[in-house]
Scaffold this motif. Structure first.
Motif, short mmCIF file in Angstrom:
data_model
loop_
_atom_site.label_atom_id
_atom_site.label_comp_id
_atom_site.label_asym_id
_atom_site.label_seq_id
_atom_site.Cartn_x
_atom_site.Cartn_y
_atom_site.Cartn_z
N GLN A 246 1.00 -1.17 -0.01
CA GLN A 246 0.16 0.06 0.05
C GLN A 246 0.75 1.13 0.00
OE1 GLN A 246 -0.75 2.15 3.19
NE2 GLN A 246 -1.46 3.54 1.59
N GLU A 247 1.73 1.29 0.93
CA GLU A 247 2.89 2.38 0.77
C GLU A 247 3.60 2.50 -0.36
OE1 GLU A 247 2.71 4.64 3.21
OE2 GLU A 247 2.11 3.67 4.83
N ALA A 248 3.95 1.30 -1.10
CA ALA A 248 4.37 1.57 -2.42
C ALA A 248 3.70 2.25 -3.51
CB ALA A 248 4.99 0.27 -2.60
N ALA A 249 2.43 1.83 -3.41
CA ALA A 249 1.51 2.35 -4.41
C ALA A 249 1.14 3.42 -4.16
CB ALA A 249 -0.01 1.41 -4.41
N THR A 250 1.11 4.06 -2.81
CA THR A 250 0.85 5.59 -2.56
C THR A 250 1.99 6.27 -3.07
OG1 THR A 250 -0.49 4.86 -0.65
CG2 THR A 250 0.14 7.28 -0.76
N TYR A 251 3.33 5.68 -2.82
CA TYR A 251 4.62 6.58 -3.27
C TYR A 251 4.48 6.69 -4.75
CZ TYR A 251 9.15 7.16 -5.09
OH TYR A 251 10.38 7.54 -5.80
N LEU A 252 4.16 5.50 -5.34
CA LEU A 252 4.26 5.94 -6.82
C LEU A 252 3.13 6.83 -7.35
CD1 LEU A 252 4.22 1.92 -7.83
CD2 LEU A 252 6.03 3.61 -8.35
N ALA A 253 1.99 6.88 -6.69
CA ALA A 253 0.99 7.75 -7.36
C ALA A 253 1.53 9.13 -7.01
CB ALA A 253 -0.28 7.48 -6.44
N TYR A 254 1.92 9.50 -5.70
CA TYR A 254 2.42 10.82 -5.29
C TYR A 254 3.59 11.23 -6.14
CZ TYR A 254 -0.73 10.82 -1.18
OH TYR A 254 -1.72 10.50 -0.37
N ARG A 255 4.65 10.13 -6.38
CA ARG A 255 5.62 10.67 -7.15
C ARG A 255 5.39 11.13 -8.58
NH1 ARG A 255 11.29 11.60 -6.04
NH2 ARG A 255 12.26 12.10 -8.10
N ALA A 256 4.42 10.60 -9.23
CA ALA A 256 3.96 10.78 -10.48
C ALA A 256 3.20 12.26 -10.44
CB ALA A 256 2.74 9.69 -11.03
N GLY B 76 -6.64 12.16 -12.66
CA GLY B 76 -5.42 11.54 -13.21
C GLY B 76 -4.45 11.16 -12.07
N GLY B 77 -4.87 10.84 -10.79
CA GLY B 77 -4.08 10.48 -9.55
C GLY B 77 -3.85 9.09 -9.34
N GLY B 78 -4.23 8.11 -10.01
CA GLY B 78 -4.31 6.83 -9.58
C GLY B 78 -2.96 6.15 -10.27
N ILE B 79 -2.88 4.99 -10.21
CA ILE B 79 -1.89 4.12 -11.02
C ILE B 79 -2.65 2.77 -11.45
CG2 ILE B 79 -0.04 4.80 -9.48
CD1 ILE B 79 -0.02 2.24 -8.10
N SER B 80 -2.19 2.21 -12.66
CA SER B 80 -2.77 1.28 -13.34
C SER B 80 -2.52 -0.19 -12.47
CB SER B 80 -2.31 1.15 -14.74
OG SER B 80 -0.97 1.05 -14.70
N PRO B 81 -3.42 -1.13 -12.72
CA PRO B 81 -2.93 -2.43 -12.04
C PRO B 81 -1.42 -2.91 -12.61
CG PRO B 81 -5.34 -2.28 -12.66
CD PRO B 81 -4.71 -1.12 -13.28
N ARG B 82 -1.15 -2.59 -14.05
CA ARG B 82 0.16 -2.82 -14.57
C ARG B 82 1.36 -2.24 -13.65
NH1 ARG B 82 2.14 -5.56 -18.93
NH2 ARG B 82 4.19 -4.72 -19.81
N LEU B 83 0.93 -1.02 -13.60
CA LEU B 83 2.06 -0.24 -12.88
C LEU B 83 2.06 -0.74 -11.64
CD1 LEU B 83 4.27 2.11 -13.19
CD2 LEU B 83 2.22 3.74 -12.14
N PHE C 1 1.74 -3.81 -10.30
CA PHE C 1 2.62 -4.98 -10.46
C PHE C 1 3.95 -5.03 -10.67
CE2 PHE C 1 3.84 -8.90 -12.49
CZ PHE C 1 3.48 -9.88 -11.54
N THR C 2 4.12 -4.18 -11.94
CA THR C 2 5.37 -3.84 -12.21
C THR C 2 6.44 -2.85 -11.17
OG1 THR C 2 5.15 -2.12 -13.70
CG2 THR C 2 4.99 -4.29 -14.58
N ARG C 3 5.81 -1.92 -10.79
CA ARG C 3 6.54 -1.16 -9.98
C ARG C 3 6.42 -1.22 -8.47
NH1 ARG C 3 7.63 3.68 -12.52
NH2 ARG C 3 8.77 4.32 -10.68
N ALA C 4 5.33 -2.03 -8.06
CA ALA C 4 5.47 -2.17 -6.40
C ALA C 4 5.63 -3.73 -6.05
CB ALA C 4 3.98 -1.95 -6.10
N VAL C 5 4.77 -4.61 -6.71
CA VAL C 5 5.08 -6.17 -6.43
C VAL C 5 6.10 -6.71 -6.94
CG1 VAL C 5 3.99 -8.23 -6.93
CG2 VAL C 5 2.52 -6.32 -6.58
N LEU C 6 6.71 -6.65 -8.16
CA LEU C 6 7.90 -7.07 -8.57
C LEU C 6 9.02 -6.57 -7.88
CD1 LEU C 6 7.38 -7.86 -12.22
CD2 LEU C 6 7.15 -9.43 -10.51
N PRO C 7 9.23 -5.57 -7.63
CA PRO C 7 10.55 -4.98 -6.73
C PRO C 7 10.29 -5.41 -5.46
CG PRO C 7 9.49 -3.10 -8.09
CD PRO C 7 8.64 -4.39 -8.17
N LEU C 8 9.39 -5.63 -4.78
CA LEU C 8 8.98 -6.30 -3.46
C LEU C 8 9.58 -7.52 -3.43
CD1 LEU C 8 8.31 -6.16 -0.40
CD2 LEU C 8 5.97 -6.61 -1.43
#
Length: 264
Positions: A137-147, A223-230, A232-239
């Motif tokens: 959840q924190e990784a997903a939030t980071y990705l959204a806020y960084r974007a 335009g504030g969310g992240i896609s399921p693909r993003l 998976f590729t930027r939060a799940v796989l790096p974890l």
């Protein structure tokens, strides 16, 4: 059983870095004097308001987390520090909405009433699963806020750029702490921890999903969310990479844990 001092040492490392390098002041570190109402749009208002609403469930997050973690000093103190840091996020979004004129005080009063008419509940019942959830959840939030930070930079909005830089940095630190908690758990029970991680991934959703009305639509409009693909590729796989595991090992761990749970 995991020695409690491991959680304590992990928290102290987190706390020291926060105190020395990451603390920020809402009144001094955000360039409010550079805030320009010329950039105001309803799309922007919806985007920031949705982030703010999700952060406003902090009393529920804090109460549930404190109850779950009470008795483990390092984890319960992290919950307290996390709550303080997250409180700044809700405050800075609120201040931006009001100071920019995107929302009036009356509109914000209505938002508060709407938010507090519903309660957030823990999505998972155990400390270990909530650590897995927190990391994602924190990784997903980071990705959204960084974007959003990058977007504000392109739009030459120094106020919003500073806000999203500060809050995204906090979210990255929180995700890092939860990853450390998973690693500690894996050292004690690798199969059980990976089975829990697989379960959380399969049942993951953001806190506002199903709680905030029109949550996905609001994020799409703004335009504030992240896609399921993003995700998976930027939060799940790096974890998985950081934990030294793989999708195949997650599947094997889940299969191995099923007979144990069925027998218990």
């Amino acid at each position: 059983m995991i020695p409690k001092d491991k959680f304590y040492r992990a928290y102290m490392d987190f706390f020291e870095t926060a105190e020395r390098k990451r603390r920020w002041n809402l009144f001094e570190d955000v360039p409010w004097d550079k805030l320009s109402p010329r950039a105001n749009t309803e799309e922007r208002a919806i985007r920031i308001e949705t982030y703010c609403a999700e952060e406003m469930y902090l009393p529920d997050y804090t109460a549930a987390g404190t109850k779950l973690l009470r008795g483990v000093f390092g984890l319960s103190w992290f919950q307290t520090a996390w709550s303080y840091e997250e409180s700044r996020h809700g405050l800075v979004f609120r201040e931006y909405l009001l100071r920019s004129g995107l929302r009036t005080q009356e509109q914000f009063d209505k938002l508060e009433t709407d938010v507090f008419s519903r309660s957030w509940k823990l999505p998972f019942a155990t400390q270990r699963r909530m650590s897995c959830y927190g990391a994602l959840q924190e990784a997903a939030t980071y990705l959204a806020y960084r974007a959003q930070k990058d977007r504000a930079e392109l739009e030459k909005d120094p106020t919003l750029e500073a806000i999203f830089f500060l809050v995204s940095r906090d979210e990255a630190a929180h995700a890092g702490f939860y990853r450390e908690m998973i690693a500690i758990e894996m050292a004690e029970d690798r199969i059980g921890t990976l089975a829990d991680l697989a379960h959380v991934i399969a049942n993951f959703k953001m806190p506002g999903d199903g709680l905030i009305p029109n949550y996905h639509e609001n994020l799409r409009i703004g335009g504030g969310g992240i896609s399921p693909r993003l995700f998976f590729t930027r939060a799940v796989l790096p974890l998985l990479k950081q934990l030294g595991t793989s999708r195949d090992e997650l599947k094997s761990a889940s299969a191995a844990a099923l007979p144990i749970r069925a027998a218990s």
